[in-house]
Motif scaffolding. Structure first.
Motif, PDB file in Angstrom:
ATOM      1  N   UNK A 196     -17.023   4.117   1.968  1.00 15.35           N
ATOM      2  CA  UNK A 196     -15.638   5.034   3.276  1.00 15.35           C
ATOM      3  C   UNK A 196     -15.107   3.400   3.199  1.00 15.35           C
ATOM      4  N   UNK A 197     -16.178   2.208   3.770  1.00 18.73           N
ATOM      5  CA  UNK A 197     -15.555   1.075   3.590  1.00 18.73           C
ATOM      6  C   UNK A 197     -14.647   0.347   2.341  1.00 18.73           C
ATOM      7  N   UNK A 198     -14.720   0.697   1.786  1.00 15.27           N
ATOM      8  CA  UNK A 198     -14.246   0.720   0.133  1.00 15.27           C
ATOM      9  C   UNK A 198     -12.276   1.175   0.234  1.00 15.27           C
ATOM     10  N   UNK A 199     -12.611   2.296   0.620  1.00 11.65           N
ATOM     11  CA  UNK A 199     -12.010   3.451   0.686  1.00 11.65           C
ATOM     12  C   UNK A 199     -10.902   2.681   1.881  1.00 11.65           C
ATOM     13  N   UNK A 200     -10.842   1.838   3.048  1.00 13.26           N
ATOM     14  CA  UNK A 200     -10.247   1.931   3.862  1.00 13.26           C
ATOM     15  C   UNK A 200      -9.693   0.337   3.479  1.00 13.26           C
ATOM     16  N   UNK A 201     -10.530  -0.302   2.783  1.00 15.07           N
ATOM     17  CA  UNK A 201     -10.612  -1.314   2.267  1.00 15.07           C
ATOM     18  C   UNK A 201      -9.157  -1.799   1.489  1.00 15.07           C
ATOM     19  N   UNK A 202      -9.274  -0.646   0.302  1.00  9.04           N
ATOM     20  CA  UNK A 202      -7.611  -0.474  -0.340  1.00  9.04           C
ATOM     21  C   UNK A 202      -6.746  -0.185   0.320  1.00  9.04           C
ATOM     22  N   UNK A 203      -6.534   0.861   1.503  1.00  9.14           N
ATOM     23  CA  UNK A 203      -5.593   0.662   2.358  1.00  9.14           C
ATOM     24  C   UNK A 203      -5.029  -0.113   2.711  1.00  9.14           C
ATOM     25  N   UNK A 204      -5.792  -1.741   3.506  1.00  4.58           N
ATOM     26  CA  UNK A 204      -5.817  -2.513   4.115  1.00  4.58           C
ATOM     27  C   UNK A 204      -4.975  -3.638   2.986  1.00  4.58           C
ATOM     28  N   UNK A 205      -5.235  -3.220   1.896  1.00  3.50           N
ATOM     29  CA  UNK A 205      -5.116  -4.203   0.726  1.00  3.50           C
ATOM     30  C   UNK A 205      -3.538  -3.402   0.689  1.00  3.50           C
ATOM     31  N   UNK A 206      -3.070  -2.422   1.016  1.00  5.31           N
ATOM     32  CA  UNK A 206      -1.499  -2.048   0.316  1.00  5.31           C
ATOM     33  C   UNK A 206      -2.050  -0.881  -0.241  1.00  5.31           C
ATOM     34  N   UNK A 207      -3.438  -0.976  -1.315  1.00  5.88           N
ATOM     35  CA  UNK A 207      -3.581  -0.011  -2.559  1.00  5.88           C
ATOM     36  C   UNK A 207      -3.824   1.546  -1.857  1.00  5.88           C
ATOM     37  N   UNK A 208      -3.396   2.231  -2.366  1.00  5.78           N
ATOM     38  CA  UNK A 208      -3.731   3.690  -1.824  1.00  5.78           C
ATOM     39  C   UNK A 208      -3.581   4.187  -0.503  1.00  5.78           C
ATOM     40  N   UNK A 209      -3.174   3.359   0.196  1.00  2.49           N
ATOM     41  CA  UNK A 209      -3.167   3.616   1.576  1.00  2.49           C
ATOM     42  C   UNK A 209      -1.824   4.980   2.019  1.00  2.49           C
ATOM     43  N   UNK A 210      -1.688   5.673   1.469  1.00  2.94           N
ATOM     44  CA  UNK A 210      -1.344   7.484   0.964  1.00  2.94           C
ATOM     45  C   UNK A 210      -2.092   8.322   1.772  1.00  2.94           C
ATOM     46  N   UNK A 211      -2.478   8.785   2.461  1.00  2.00           N
ATOM     47  CA  UNK A 211      -3.524   9.558   3.573  1.00  2.00           C
ATOM     48  C   UNK A 211      -3.628   8.967   4.732  1.00  2.00           C
ATOM     49  N   UNK A 212      -3.581   7.687   4.237  1.00  2.00           N
ATOM     50  CA  UNK A 212      -4.409   7.614   5.765  1.00  2.00           C
ATOM     51  C   UNK A 212      -3.773   6.993   6.891  1.00  2.00           C
ATOM     52  N   UNK A 213      -4.216   8.047   7.619  1.00  2.00           N
ATOM     53  CA  UNK A 213      -3.527   8.698   8.900  1.00  2.00           C
ATOM     54  C   UNK A 213      -3.909   8.983  10.334  1.00  2.00           C
TER      55      UNK A 213
END
Length: 181
Positions: A118-135
């Protein structure tokens, strides 16, 4: 006061996160290339495993609560999921430390690995990688909102990821060295 905490304390916490990352990698490299150093580290882990795990979890609990309750950053759904996985571990490791029960290490690993994911997924989104669906939005917290960004990579989810990774590696080192005996 809140603004002071946000602008002054966060860089200090981020610096210690960076420092711990460097030390962690240094220790792992030292263990990989120096068997004497590796044996000393494993000896420390074997002797103080419960104290190490409690310290890691307790520091993450305090940091998490400080960011939400003192600094004022509202936790999102993913943050809550990480808390749900982490907070009970602090209590379990505290009780295990008091009782001297090292068998809890293997039972906490699944929670730790889910927390890493979970933390890795959210970190990727915060770094601009794979932020789709993080709503997701929960209690006023937006999962995609970056409250902290230091050194180009340290965010609050990354701090969580750091703790979960430390917990996993220390646990696995402990379990592996005890299975080898």
């Amino acid at each position: 006061m809140i603004e002071f905490l946000q602008t002054s304390i966060t860089p200090v916490i981020a610096f210690f996160t960076l420092l711990s990352n460097l030390l962690f990698v240094g220790v792992l490299l030292g263990m990989a290339f120096n068997s004497t150093f590796k044996n000393k580290v494993l000896e420390l882990i074997n002797k103080y495993i419960l104290q190490i795990m409690f310290t890691l979890t307790a520091s993450a609990v305090v940091g998490s609560l400080a960011y939400s309750n003192i600094v004022g950053f509202p936790p999102c759904e993913l943050c809550w999921a990480q808390r749900i996985l982490l907070f009970p571990q602090a209590l379990v490791f505290f009780i295990a430390m008091l009782k001297g029960n090292r068998s809890v290490i293997k039972y906490m690993l699944p929670l730790t690995f889910i927390g890493i994911a979970i933390a890795f997924y959210q970190s990727l989104a915060h770094w601009g990688i794979n932020s789709s669906g993080l709503d997701c939005v929960s209690v006023g917290g937006d999962c995609a909102k970056v409250y902290v960004l230091e050194y180009g990579y340290i965010t609050i989810p990354f701090m969580s990821l750091t703790i979960f990774v430390y917990m996993a590696v220390v646990s696995l080192l402990y379990l592996r060295s005890n299975n080898a005996r």
